[in-house]
Write a protein that holds these residues in place. Structure first.
Motif, short mmCIF file in Angstrom:
data_model
loop_
_atom_site.label_atom_id
_atom_site.label_comp_id
_atom_site.label_asym_id
_atom_site.label_seq_id
_atom_site.Cartn_x
_atom_site.Cartn_y
_atom_site.Cartn_z
N VAL A 1 2.44 -0.94 -27.27
CA VAL A 1 3.02 0.36 -26.50
C VAL A 1 2.14 0.06 -25.21
O VAL A 1 1.25 0.12 -24.98
N THR A 2 3.26 -0.09 -24.19
CA THR A 2 2.65 -0.11 -22.57
C THR A 2 3.33 0.88 -21.96
O THR A 2 4.82 0.92 -21.74
N TYR A 3 2.63 1.73 -20.94
CA TYR A 3 3.47 2.67 -20.18
C TYR A 3 2.85 2.26 -18.66
O TYR A 3 1.66 1.83 -18.49
N TRP A 4 3.86 2.23 -17.65
CA TRP A 4 3.44 1.86 -16.36
C TRP A 4 3.64 2.98 -15.33
O TRP A 4 4.75 3.71 -15.54
N GLY A 5 3.23 2.98 -14.36
CA GLY A 5 3.22 3.89 -13.08
C GLY A 5 4.23 3.26 -12.51
O GLY A 5 4.63 2.13 -12.45
N GLN A 6 4.29 4.13 -11.14
CA GLN A 6 5.46 3.58 -10.15
C GLN A 6 4.76 2.97 -9.11
O GLN A 6 5.39 2.12 -8.33
N GLY A 7 3.16 3.05 -9.05
CA GLY A 7 2.76 2.10 -7.95
C GLY A 7 2.35 2.79 -6.68
O GLY A 7 2.92 3.74 -6.41
N THR A 8 1.45 2.31 -6.21
CA THR A 8 0.89 2.98 -4.67
C THR A 8 0.56 1.74 -3.65
O THR A 8 -0.14 0.67 -4.24
N GLN A 9 1.08 1.93 -2.44
CA GLN A 9 0.92 0.67 -1.63
C GLN A 9 -0.34 0.76 -1.13
O GLN A 9 -0.78 1.83 -0.37
N VAL A 10 -1.14 -0.45 -1.05
CA VAL A 10 -2.37 -0.62 -0.47
C VAL A 10 -2.22 -1.73 0.53
O VAL A 10 -1.81 -2.97 0.49
N THR A 11 -2.16 -1.42 1.86
CA THR A 11 -2.24 -2.52 2.98
C THR A 11 -3.56 -2.46 3.76
O THR A 11 -4.09 -1.64 4.11
N VAL A 12 -4.10 -3.87 3.91
CA VAL A 12 -5.39 -4.08 4.46
C VAL A 12 -5.08 -4.83 5.70
O VAL A 12 -4.73 -6.09 5.46
N SER A 13 -5.18 -4.39 6.83
CA SER A 13 -4.72 -4.88 8.17
C SER A 13 -5.46 -4.13 9.22
O SER A 13 -5.87 -2.96 9.38
N SER A 14 -5.83 -4.92 10.35
CA SER A 14 -6.45 -4.53 11.66
C SER A 14 -5.52 -3.90 12.54
O SER A 14 -5.85 -3.61 13.51
#
Length: 116
Positions: A103-116
């Motif tokens: 059994v595996t459950y997944w979330g919807q995700g969260t965006q991480v952006t690494v930029s200057s």
């Protein structure tokens, strides 16, 4: 109803830090191993970190080892990912997953952006 809700993703400068959270509900959190995965644009989803059901064991992808720390608070049904020394190549959507047997459950995700 099973739910994994990630939060904490945002835009951060290279070298910065960020802490992601994943709040779980609808299943017995303490019986599940927890994972963080990520998927960058045009790339396959990859495993970032894992933590055992008790929190006593952790593993990391080589690309994040020494920079990221996974932890969990079983009293709060929450798993965390502390990310330090962030690099542009860490830019991705970060997903948490709960696994027990087949059994595996997944979330919807969260965006991480690494930029200057």
């Amino acid at each position: 109803q099973v739910q994994l809700a990630e939060s904490g993703g945002t835009l951060v400068q290279p070298g910065g830090s960020l802490k992601l959270s994943c709040a779980a509900s609808g299943f017995t959190f303490t019986s599940y191993r927890m994972y963080w995965h990520r998927q960058a644009p045009g790339k396959e989803r990859e495993l970032v970190a894992h933590i055992s059901s008790t929190g006593g064991a952790t593993t990391y992808a080589g690309s994040v080892k020494g920079r990221f720390t996974i932890s969990r608070d079983n009293a709060k049904n929450t798993v965390y990912l502390q990310m330090n020394s962030l690099k542009p190549e860490d830019t991705a959507v970060y997903y948490c997953a709960a696994v027990r047997g087949l059994v595996t459950y997944w979330g919807q995700g969260t965006q991480v952006t690494v930029s200057s």
